[in-house]
Design a protein around this motif. Structure first.
Motif, short mmCIF file in Angstrom:
data_model
loop_
_atom_site.label_atom_id
_atom_site.label_comp_id
_atom_site.label_asym_id
_atom_site.label_seq_id
_atom_site.Cartn_x
_atom_site.Cartn_y
_atom_site.Cartn_z
N LEU A 196 1.77 7.30 -29.94
CA LEU A 196 3.20 6.94 -29.92
C LEU A 196 3.86 7.36 -31.23
CD1 LEU A 196 3.17 3.32 -28.40
CD2 LEU A 196 4.19 5.34 -27.37
N ALA B 292 3.84 -1.27 -25.44
CA ALA B 292 4.25 0.06 -25.93
C ALA B 292 5.77 0.16 -26.02
CB ALA B 292 3.70 1.15 -25.02
N LEU B 293 6.43 -0.47 -25.06
CA LEU B 293 7.89 -0.32 -24.97
C LEU B 293 8.65 -1.42 -25.74
CD1 LEU B 293 8.00 0.47 -21.15
CD2 LEU B 293 8.66 2.06 -22.96
N THR C 282 -1.18 4.72 -23.97
CA THR C 282 -0.64 4.96 -25.31
C THR C 282 -1.22 3.98 -26.32
OG1 THR C 282 1.21 3.41 -25.22
CG2 THR C 282 1.58 5.59 -24.27
N ILE D 13 11.24 9.14 -21.49
CA ILE D 13 10.06 9.70 -22.16
C ILE D 13 8.81 8.94 -21.76
CG2 ILE D 13 9.13 10.46 -24.38
CD1 ILE D 13 11.93 9.77 -25.58
N LEU E 248 -2.54 0.40 -25.27
CA LEU E 248 -1.57 -0.69 -25.23
C LEU E 248 -1.11 -0.88 -23.79
CD1 LEU E 248 0.76 0.35 -28.21
CD2 LEU E 248 -0.94 -1.49 -28.23
N PRO F 65 4.06 5.50 -16.11
CA PRO F 65 4.48 5.95 -17.44
C PRO F 65 4.11 4.96 -18.55
CG PRO F 65 6.39 5.37 -16.09
CD PRO F 65 5.20 5.41 -15.18
N ASN F 66 3.75 5.52 -19.68
CA ASN F 66 3.47 4.75 -20.91
C ASN F 66 2.40 3.68 -20.75
OD1 ASN F 66 5.41 6.11 -22.65
ND2 ASN F 66 6.94 5.23 -21.28
N LYS G 297 15.99 1.20 -25.93
CA LYS G 297 16.43 1.33 -24.55
C LYS G 297 15.27 1.79 -23.67
CE LYS G 297 20.55 3.17 -22.31
NZ LYS G 297 21.46 4.30 -22.33
N ALA H 93 1.87 -1.17 -21.08
CA ALA H 93 3.18 -0.52 -21.08
C ALA H 93 4.22 -1.45 -21.72
CB ALA H 93 3.58 -0.17 -19.65
N THR I 162 17.59 10.78 -20.90
CA THR I 162 16.27 11.39 -20.77
C THR I 162 15.23 10.30 -20.95
OG1 THR I 162 16.99 13.54 -21.59
CG2 THR I 162 14.66 13.03 -21.82
N LYS J 36 13.85 2.23 -19.32
CA LYS J 36 14.19 2.17 -17.90
C LYS J 36 12.97 2.55 -17.07
CE LYS J 36 17.55 3.58 -14.53
NZ LYS J 36 18.79 4.21 -14.19
N ASP J 37 12.64 1.73 -16.10
CA ASP J 37 11.53 2.01 -15.18
C ASP J 37 10.24 2.39 -15.91
OD1 ASP J 37 13.41 1.63 -13.22
OD2 ASP J 37 13.81 3.77 -12.96
N GLY J 38 9.99 1.76 -17.04
CA GLY J 38 8.76 2.05 -17.78
C GLY J 38 8.85 3.23 -18.71
N PHE J 39 10.00 3.88 -18.79
CA PHE J 39 10.19 5.01 -19.70
C PHE J 39 10.95 4.57 -20.95
CE2 PHE J 39 9.65 7.10 -15.63
CZ PHE J 39 8.99 8.28 -15.95
N PHE J 40 10.66 5.21 -22.07
CA PHE J 40 11.57 5.14 -23.21
C PHE J 40 12.80 5.94 -22.82
CE2 PHE J 40 7.43 4.55 -25.09
CZ PHE J 40 7.64 3.68 -26.15
N VAL J 41 13.96 5.51 -23.27
CA VAL J 41 15.16 6.24 -22.89
C VAL J 41 15.91 6.72 -24.14
CG1 VAL J 41 17.46 5.99 -21.87
CG2 VAL J 41 15.44 5.19 -20.63
N THR J 42 16.35 7.96 -24.07
CA THR J 42 17.15 8.52 -25.16
C THR J 42 18.35 9.23 -24.56
OG1 THR J 42 17.10 10.01 -27.05
CG2 THR J 42 15.74 10.62 -25.17
#
Lengths: 473, 97
Positions: free
Chosen positions: A42, B76-77, A37, A152, B71, A33-34, B82, B73, A150, B84-90
């Protein structure tokens, strides 16, 4: 009597190397993931998009294959909404100025009956980020962490997406399947997308309503549609879509018959495969106020301009499946049913043509080859063409070499062509051999007669021998 | 032009902005003023003038389909509140995708 009124929206991801508006790789499936980008995809403030030419060409090709007219003037617009899959707060899409407009495509049902579906538009847009719900909230962790979150992943954000919208021309669910399959075939022939439903390369949305026959208030031909429309969304297989549409038609007719019209609303419904029902995902009124306006950061298109060379794009279009099938019938003498099967995929059709070439050298008719490949379900992709030819030769599959049988057919043909046979006999001249030689053209006509009677399956060399034996003695 | 409170509420909802009652009042006033200001454009005679959507005059500007650098990861983050595990979190959104 009620009749369904159904329109379809198909989204297809293009298989370009890079994304629609930036240089990030568009190959997101199964990637960490990500990792694909940049500020553009983004949606970071100030980032400026840059249009991918090959994506635009792909979109135009799809439009051309669907008999659409490329628009004189086209531009991108912002479709404004807030949802976590869209960091910019808008999706770059097209609304009032799509790339291709007003086309049509003929679909065929199993009995071969044709139906024309009108295409409203084919426009270019971008895919959104992928959402993972309740991330990490596996059963074992449920007790320690039941917070709903969730995740992303922006790898998919900005991947080129083409949307194809039909007029509400579908009247039953099987047509939806035929149409979707046809589009999938076109995408693959054009080489613009893998169009894999399970991977999400291709997604279907159906707008379903029903109208009472004879109720002139709602008439498709006059553009007066029923006052509501149920949108079926997020359904990832042809089969489920057909099931959902069937369920929805039934549900709506039942409500109308019970006089509960007021329960028919503008809403989005999904498909629950376990319960085999559709369910409300969101009611539409408040969700759909997208406030489209032209994207000021992207230049306009003049599709007919010299830079675009729409004629070059037209010339670069491959032969489409129905054209290929027609050619196979006309030039190779195949049955239409065989031709359709052999042109289902472009790779298969190419291999078959190679096979025909090799077959010709070994005096095997294309029709015999087609029969053999279709009937024996030969795996063209994984079998050496030479091997197939050898198999046919050695087994003489499909070829009639039975002398008794051929003798019978030869005699029939001779009886039916009395005049010609007389002329042929008069043309006989002693050749020094035991058997006299006759006019070869006339003999060929007779051989042709035998071929017709045996659907091209007779062993031609043997037929010649038998005819000569019967006539030249 | 005076915006009603309902109109302000609708605009705020579409813009995903939580407004307090006082802010709604204030926004109604401010937005109305902005609209009045913009309304001055109504006085301009635009007969015979083609609509303009883009002021650069550029047309058909495109790039070739080539992959460039993305970029990492990590970068990018970097600004996410927030992850988690390479994800954006909402906050969880339940509409299935």
């Amino acid at each position: 009597m009620y009749k369904p009124v159904i329109g379809l929206e198909v989204h297809v991801e293009l298989n370009t190397k890079s994304k629609m508006f930036c240089n990030c790789s568009a190959d997101y499936f199964g990637k960490k993931p990500n990792t694909h980008t940049c500020p553009v995809c983004l949606g970071l403030p100030g980032a400026l998009p840059f249009i991918n030419k090959q994506a635009i060409e792909g979109c135009l090709k799809i439009g051309l294959a669907l008999n659409c007219t490329p628009a004189e003037e086209s531009l991108f617009e912002r479709k404004n909404y807030f949802y976590p899959d869209l960091a910019k707060g808008f999706q770059t899409s097209q609304y009032r100025w799509p790339l291709s407009v007003k086309g049509w495509i003929d679909i065929e049902d199993k009995s071969g009956e044709k139906k024309r579906i009108r295409i409203n538009r084919a426009h270019q847009e971008e895919d959104t980020a992928k959402l993972m719900h309740q991330l990490g909230n596996s059963k074992t962790q449920e007790t320690s962490n039941n917070e709903n979150i969730t995740g992303i992943d922006f790898n998919r954000s900005g991947v080129p997406l083409v949307e194809i919208v039909t007029e509400p021309d579908f009247t039953d669910s099987s047509q939806i399947r035929d149409y979707a399959k046809k589009l999938q075939q076109i995408f693959r022939y054009l080489g613009v997308s893998n169009a894999d439903m399970e991977r999400g390369d291709m997604r279907l949305e159906a707008n379903v309503s029903v109208r009472e026959v004879g109720n002139e208030k709602w008439d498709v031909r006059t553009g007066k549609l029923p006052p509501y429309r149920v949108e079926l969304k997020n359904i990832n297989s042809f089969r489920f879509m057909v099931a959902a549409v069937e369920y929805e038609i039934k549900r709506q007719i039942e409500l109308l018959e019970a006089g509960r019209d007021d329960e028919l609303r503008q809403e989005t419904r999904g498909w629950d495969e376990n319960k085999k029902i559709t369910y409300v995902q969101r009611s539409k009124e408040e969700a759909h106020d997208y406030r489209y306006f032209p994207e000021p950061d992207l230049p306009e298109f003049r599709v007919q301009s010299s830079e675009f060379r729409i004629d070059d794009i037209k010339k670069g279009m491959p032969e489409l499946p129905w054209m290929k099938a027609e050619r196979f019938v006309k030039e190779l003498g195949l049955k239409i049913s065989d031709a359709k099967i052999l042109t289902e995929e472009t790779e298969l059709a190419d291999i078959f043509e190679k096979l025909v070439k090799i077959g010709r050298e070994k005096e095997i008719e294309p029709k015999v080859l087609a029969n053999y490949v279709v009937n024996q379900k030969i795996d063209l992709l994984n079998k050496d063409p030479n091997q197939i030819i050898d198999d046919i030769k050695s087994k003489s599959v499909g070829i009639i070499s039975d002398e008794e049988e051929l003798d019978k057919v030869c005699r029939e043909v001779i009886d039916e062509n009395g005049g010609l046979v007389q002329f042929y006999k008069r043309s006989l001249i002693p050749s020094g051999d035991e058997i006299k030689k006759g006019n070869p053209n006339m003999l060929n006509v007779l051989i042709g007669g035998v071929m017709r009677k045996t659907q091209g399956k007779a062993n031609a060399g043997l037929v010649r021998k038998i005819l000569e034996k019967l006539l030249n003695g | 032009m005076k915006l009603t409170k309902d109109q302000v509420k609708k605009v705020a909802k579409l813009a995903n902005l939580p407004l307090s009652e006082a802010e709604e009042e204030e926004s109604a006033e401010q937005l109305s003023k902005i609209l009045d200001y913009i309304d001055q454009l109504e006085k301009v005679d635009t007969r015979g003038v083609e609509p303009t959507y883009n002021v650069t005059g550029n047309e058909n500007v495109m790039r070739e389909d080539e992959i460039g650098e993305s970029l990492s990861a990590e970068d990018a983050l970097k600004n996410a509140s927030k992850t988690k595990d390479g994800f954006f979190v909402t906050k969880g959104v339940f509409e299935s995708e």
